[in-house]
Every structure is written in C-alpha cells, then in structure tokens.
Design a protein around this motif. Structure first.
Motif, PDB file in Angstrom:
ATOM      1  N   SER A 184       2.451  13.362  -1.563  1.00 12.42           N
ATOM      2  CA  SER A 184       3.690  13.637  -2.286  1.00 12.42           C
ATOM      3  C   SER A 184       3.408  13.939  -3.748  1.00 12.42           C
ATOM      4  O   SER A 184       4.081  14.733  -4.366  1.00 12.42           O
ATOM      5  CB  SER A 184       4.636  12.442  -2.210  1.00 12.42           C
ATOM      6  OG  SER A 184       4.031  11.314  -2.802  1.00 12.42           O
TER       7      SER A 184
ATOM      8  N   HIS B 176      -3.307   7.472  10.362  1.00 10.24           N
ATOM      9  CA  HIS B 176      -3.084   8.592   9.443  1.00 10.24           C
ATOM     10  C   HIS B 176      -2.216   9.674  10.095  1.00 10.24           C
ATOM     11  O   HIS B 176      -1.399  10.303   9.423  1.00 10.24           O
ATOM     12  CB  HIS B 176      -4.422   9.171   8.970  1.00 10.24           C
ATOM     13  CG  HIS B 176      -5.132   8.246   8.018  1.00 10.24           C
ATOM     14  ND1 HIS B 176      -6.499   8.205   7.881  1.00 10.24           N
ATOM     15  CD2 HIS B 176      -4.643   7.304   7.164  1.00 10.24           C
ATOM     16  CE1 HIS B 176      -6.807   7.286   6.970  1.00 10.24           C
ATOM     17  NE2 HIS B 176      -5.715   6.733   6.532  1.00 10.24           N
TER      18      HIS B 176
ATOM     19  N   TYR C 266       9.490   8.671   1.182  1.00 14.83           N
ATOM     20  CA  TYR C 266       8.858   7.571   1.907  1.00 14.83           C
ATOM     21  C   TYR C 266       9.769   7.101   3.031  1.00 14.83           C
ATOM     22  O   TYR C 266      10.961   6.924   2.824  1.00 14.83           O
ATOM     23  CB  TYR C 266       8.530   6.423   0.952  1.00 14.83           C
ATOM     24  CG  TYR C 266       7.430   6.822   0.006  1.00 14.83           C
ATOM     25  CD1 TYR C 266       6.103   6.800   0.430  1.00 14.83           C
ATOM     26  CD2 TYR C 266       7.718   7.290  -1.269  1.00 14.83           C
ATOM     27  CE1 TYR C 266       5.083   7.219  -0.404  1.00 14.83           C
ATOM     28  CE2 TYR C 266       6.698   7.709  -2.113  1.00 14.83           C
ATOM     29  CZ  TYR C 266       5.380   7.668  -1.677  1.00 14.83           C
ATOM     30  OH  TYR C 266       4.384   8.095  -2.491  1.00 14.83           O
ATOM     31  N   GLN C 267       9.196   6.953   4.214  1.00 14.73           N
ATOM     32  CA  GLN C 267       9.950   6.504   5.391  1.00 14.73           C
ATOM     33  C   GLN C 267       9.352   5.197   5.886  1.00 14.73           C
ATOM     34  O   GLN C 267       8.265   4.822   5.464  1.00 14.73           O
ATOM     35  CB  GLN C 267       9.844   7.555   6.516  1.00 14.73           C
ATOM     36  CG  GLN C 267      10.211   8.964   6.107  1.00 14.73           C
ATOM     37  CD  GLN C 267      11.657   9.083   5.661  1.00 14.73           C
ATOM     38  OE1 GLN C 267      12.523   8.344   6.134  1.00 14.73           O
ATOM     39  NE2 GLN C 267      11.933   9.978   4.716  1.00 14.73           N
TER      40      GLN C 267
ATOM     41  N   ASN D  22      -3.071   1.476   8.043  1.00 15.73           N
ATOM     42  CA  ASN D  22      -4.221   2.344   7.767  1.00 15.73           C
ATOM     43  C   ASN D  22      -5.251   1.616   6.909  1.00 15.73           C
ATOM     44  O   ASN D  22      -6.458   1.747   7.119  1.00 15.73           O
ATOM     45  CB  ASN D  22      -3.775   3.655   7.100  1.00 15.73           C
ATOM     46  CG  ASN D  22      -2.943   3.468   5.846  1.00 15.73           C
ATOM     47  OD1 ASN D  22      -2.146   2.537   5.767  1.00 15.73           O
ATOM     48  ND2 ASN D  22      -3.105   4.327   4.869  1.00 15.73           N
ATOM     49  N   TYR D  23      -4.796   0.785   5.966  1.00 15.30           N
ATOM     50  CA  TYR D  23      -5.737   0.001   5.154  1.00 15.30           C
ATOM     51  C   TYR D  23      -6.367  -1.113   6.000  1.00 15.30           C
ATOM     52  O   TYR D  23      -7.544  -1.418   5.851  1.00 15.30           O
ATOM     53  CB  TYR D  23      -5.025  -0.619   3.951  1.00 15.30           C
ATOM     54  CG  TYR D  23      -4.594   0.368   2.883  1.00 15.30           C
ATOM     55  CD1 TYR D  23      -5.127   1.650   2.810  1.00 15.30           C
ATOM     56  CD2 TYR D  23      -3.659   0.011   1.922  1.00 15.30           C
ATOM     57  CE1 TYR D  23      -4.729   2.542   1.830  1.00 15.30           C
ATOM     58  CE2 TYR D  23      -3.255   0.890   0.933  1.00 15.30           C
ATOM     59  CZ  TYR D  23      -3.787   2.165   0.899  1.00 15.30           C
ATOM     60  OH  TYR D  23      -3.385   3.041  -0.078  1.00 15.30           O
TER      61      TYR D  23
ATOM     62  N   GLU E 224      -9.012   0.355   7.976  1.00 16.78           N
ATOM     63  CA  GLU E 224     -10.098   0.744   7.066  1.00 16.78           C
ATOM     64  C   GLU E 224     -10.986  -0.481   6.768  1.00 16.78           C
ATOM     65  O   GLU E 224     -12.213  -0.411   6.810  1.00 16.78           O
ATOM     66  CB  GLU E 224      -9.487   1.295   5.768  1.00 16.78           C
ATOM     67  CG  GLU E 224     -10.474   1.600   4.655  1.00 16.78           C
ATOM     68  CD  GLU E 224     -11.238   2.898   4.851  1.00 16.78           C
ATOM     69  OE1 GLU E 224     -10.728   3.793   5.551  1.00 16.78           O
ATOM     70  OE2 GLU E 224     -12.354   2.998   4.318  1.00 16.78           O
TER      71      GLU E 224
ATOM     72  N   LYS F 191       3.043  -0.968  -2.057  1.00 14.80           N
ATOM     73  CA  LYS F 191       3.706  -0.100  -1.065  1.00 14.80           C
ATOM     74  C   LYS F 191       4.724  -0.904  -0.248  1.00 14.80           C
ATOM     75  O   LYS F 191       5.801  -0.418   0.072  1.00 14.80           O
ATOM     76  CB  LYS F 191       2.661   0.522  -0.126  1.00 14.80           C
ATOM     77  CG  LYS F 191       1.891   1.652  -0.799  1.00 14.80           C
ATOM     78  CD  LYS F 191       0.635   2.026  -0.010  1.00 14.80           C
ATOM     79  CE  LYS F 191      -0.349   2.782  -0.857  1.00 14.80           C
ATOM     80  NZ  LYS F 191      -0.152   4.204  -0.909  1.00 14.80           N
TER      81      LYS F 191
END
Ligand SMILES: NC(=O)c1ccc[n+]([C@@H]2O[C@H](COP(=O)([O-])OP(=O)(O)OC[C@H]3O[C@@H](n4cnc5c(N)ncnc54)[C@H](OP(=O)(O)O)[C@@H]3O)[C@@H](O)[C@H]2O)c1
Length: 311
Positions: free
Chosen positions: A157, A215, A230-231, A245-246, A249, A283
């Motif tokens: 974004s 992702h 953002y959704q 995702n983190y 990771e 977030k």
C-alpha cells in the motif's frame, strides 16, 4: 482555489501560493508543487494541515486521493498546507530486492569459496557435511522466494520508503547473512545428528510453504493496484493469529536453527522475532482500531498477535 504552502517553520514555501481548480485533489496539488520545484516529486512530499496554536496532537496528513475541499474549514476558496520533504524515496520493491539480494549472494560465497576461510588462517582440508549443503539450498530457497514474492505476490500500500532505509535494511540482512554463513560453513563446524537435521529442515520447509500460503491470503485482501486498505485476514492460521505470516517466518528460522545449530543463527532468530513481534503488535492494534464494531463496521475477532500461547 488558492493554496498557500508553508514550511514547518511557517515560511512561505511556494512563493505566491498555487491556484488550482475547485475540484482539485491533494494529488493535483502535489503535482503542482513538483512542477514549481522539480526536486520534490509527489512521493517525497508530506502535506499536513497546520496545527492550531497550543494544540499538542498530531497534524492531519492529507490523502493524495481526496479533494482539497475536503480539508477546507468553512472558507472553500483558500487552504494552508504544511510541506515536509521526506527525502529521496525508493519503491518498496526496490528496497526489498536489495535487502534480500545480499544474503542470497553472500551465503553461497562462504559455501563454495573456501579461500574465504584461508584469509582467517585455516589451511587444512575442508570436508563439506551434508547439513551444510542442505542449509545452503534451504537459505537460497528462502531468499529467492522472498524476492519472487516481492515482485509477484505482495500488494503494497505504501508507495515508497526513504532511501536511507535501503542502507539500514541492507546492513541488517547482509551482516546477519555473513555472520550465519561464516559459522555454518566453517571448516571446524560440527554437524548435528542426521535425525535432528531432518526434523529441523522438514519443520522449516513446512513453515516456509505455510508462510508462502499466508502471503497469498494477504494478497487476496487487496485489488490488483494495491487498493482496498487493510482488511481482516482470515483463513488457515489467520483464524487464530493476526500475523500468521510472521509466525511461520519465525518457525522457519527455528527449523533452520534446529538443523544447523549455531549461535549466529539463534541470535538472528531472537532479533528477527523481536522485530516482527513489535510490528505484529502495531498491526494487531491497527486492525482492532479499524474494526471496532461501531457504525456498521465488523468487530475484529479475538486472536493471538504472533506467537500463541505467549503473545
Ligand atoms: N526475518 C526477518 O527479520 C523478517 C522481518 C520482516 C519480514 N519478514 C518476511 O517478509 C515478509 C513480508 O514482510 P512485511 O513486513 O512486508 O509483511 P506484512 O506487512 O505483514 O505484509 C505483507 C503484504 O501484505 C499486506 N498486508 C498485511 N496485512 C494486511 C491486511 N490486514 N490487509 C491487507 N493487506 C495486508 C502488506 O501491505 P502494506 O504494504 O500495507 O504493508 C504487504 O503488502 C513477512 O511475512 C516475513 O515472511 C522477515
């Protein structure tokens, strides 16, 4: 409409102001500023409304897509905006590409190019253990995947990032890449057991594939141009954790470290987990604020932030 552009110190930044059509957008104003001063292209500009004297809050940042009139208070013919130079900018894709390219190139140099260790005084024969070979492929796959995702999966974004972030992020990724590659490929490296190696790489690979899937789920939250804001992420691990995702990771680095077992690798894991936890908290709060259940908006569901059952 006449727009007066002032610096943060209150001085007139564009002499005589700028005349624009009444329906002009903030983006049009940015183009007009760029036209008057070629150095300041739109993504380098941050335009805000002046703070009322005595006010301690944050100034309102003008949205490039909105009409200037949306920011006019009462008098629709004049507007004062405050200009800030954000410095030279690069796209997020450029930033990510350079930070990931370093580790992708540096790691194999330590694996293939033994003279690196001769500079540090090691002269004997070198035996390459299978775990070192698998670790090199695992590492390269990881960073190649990240570069591919940067270009073909993520829908960013933010248009740009300050160029100074390229140097900061490259310093982080390239230095850690060197530090870990040096230790895992070292001639005196002691491998872990075959079983531990298989468990580590197996768990790590499953986490990498899960990370890729996370992702894809994030990608589908936005339209092709990165529109949609953002959704609430949902599906797969997103049903239990905000930044799945983190999470994946971090798990994939846990897998790498189980298999390779070096202090350097664990230091990176801890630093990366701390950084991502900080971002994940921000977030999580942003989504809770955006989806507060008021005025017809959905309420953000109860979820872990990044690492259940701790956070
Ligand atoms: N090892 C490390 O130190 C480390 C550190 C950071 C990241 N990483 C890896 O790099 C990947 C990408 O990092 P990142 O920080 O860019 O991840 P991210 O901010 O979570 O997001 C990835 C993409 O999804 C978008 N997105 C995130 N949440 C969204 C939502 N709720 N609605 C719509 N779009 C959303 C982001 O948009 P925006 O453009 O708006 O942000 C971005 O384009 C991570 O998932 C991780 O695998 C590794």
């Amino acid at each position: 409409m006449k727009v007066t552009v002032v610096s943060r110190g209150g001085k007139e930044f564009i002499k005589g102001g700028i005349e624009l059509k009444n329906l002009a957008t903030v983006g049009d104003l940015q183009e007009a500023i760029h036209h008057r001063n070629k150095k300041y292209y739109p993504s380098r500009q941050r335009l805000t409304l002046p703070l009322q004297s005595g006010s301690r809050g944050k100034p309102v940042v003008l949205n490039a897509k909105k009409n200037l009139q949306d920011y006019c208070d009462g008098n629709a013919d004049t507007l004062i905006v405050v200009f800030k130079d954000l410095g030279m900018q690069v796209s997020y894709r450029t930033l990510f590409f350079w930070e990931y390219l370093g580790p992708l190139i540096i790691y194999p140099i330590f694996y293939y190019y033994y003279p690196v260790y001769q500079y540090f005084g090691y002269t004997g024969e070198r035996v390459i253990h299978p775990v070192q070979t698998y670790a090199m492929y695992y590492w390269c796959f990881h960073y190649f995947k990240r570069i591919m995702e940067t270009f073909f999966v993520h829908r960013f974004s933010h248009a740009t990032s300050p160029v100074s972030n390229v140097f900061r992020n490259c310093a982080y990724y390239w230095t850690f890449g060197m530090y870990i590659a040096y230790h895992v490929n070292h001639p005196l490296y002691t491998p872990v057991s075959d079983l531990q190696m298989k468990i580590g790489f197996g768990f790590g690979l499953i986490s990498q594939i899960s990370n890729f899937y996370c992702h894809l789920l994030l990608r589908n939250l936005r339209g092709p141009g990165g529109n949609g804001g953002y959704q609430i992420p949902h599906g797969f691990l997103f049903n239990v954790v905000t930044c799945a995702n983190y999470t994946t990771e971090i798990y994939q680095w846990v897998g790498f470290n189980i298999a390779t077992q070096t202090v350097a690798g664990y230091v990176f894991l801890v630093v990366a987990a701390l950084i991502m936890s900080n971002w994940a908290l921000a977030k999580h709060h942003r989504l809770k604020k955006l989806f507060d259940g008021k005025e017809g908006k959905p309420k953000y569901p109860r979820r872990w932030v990044i690492l259940p059952p701790f956070l």
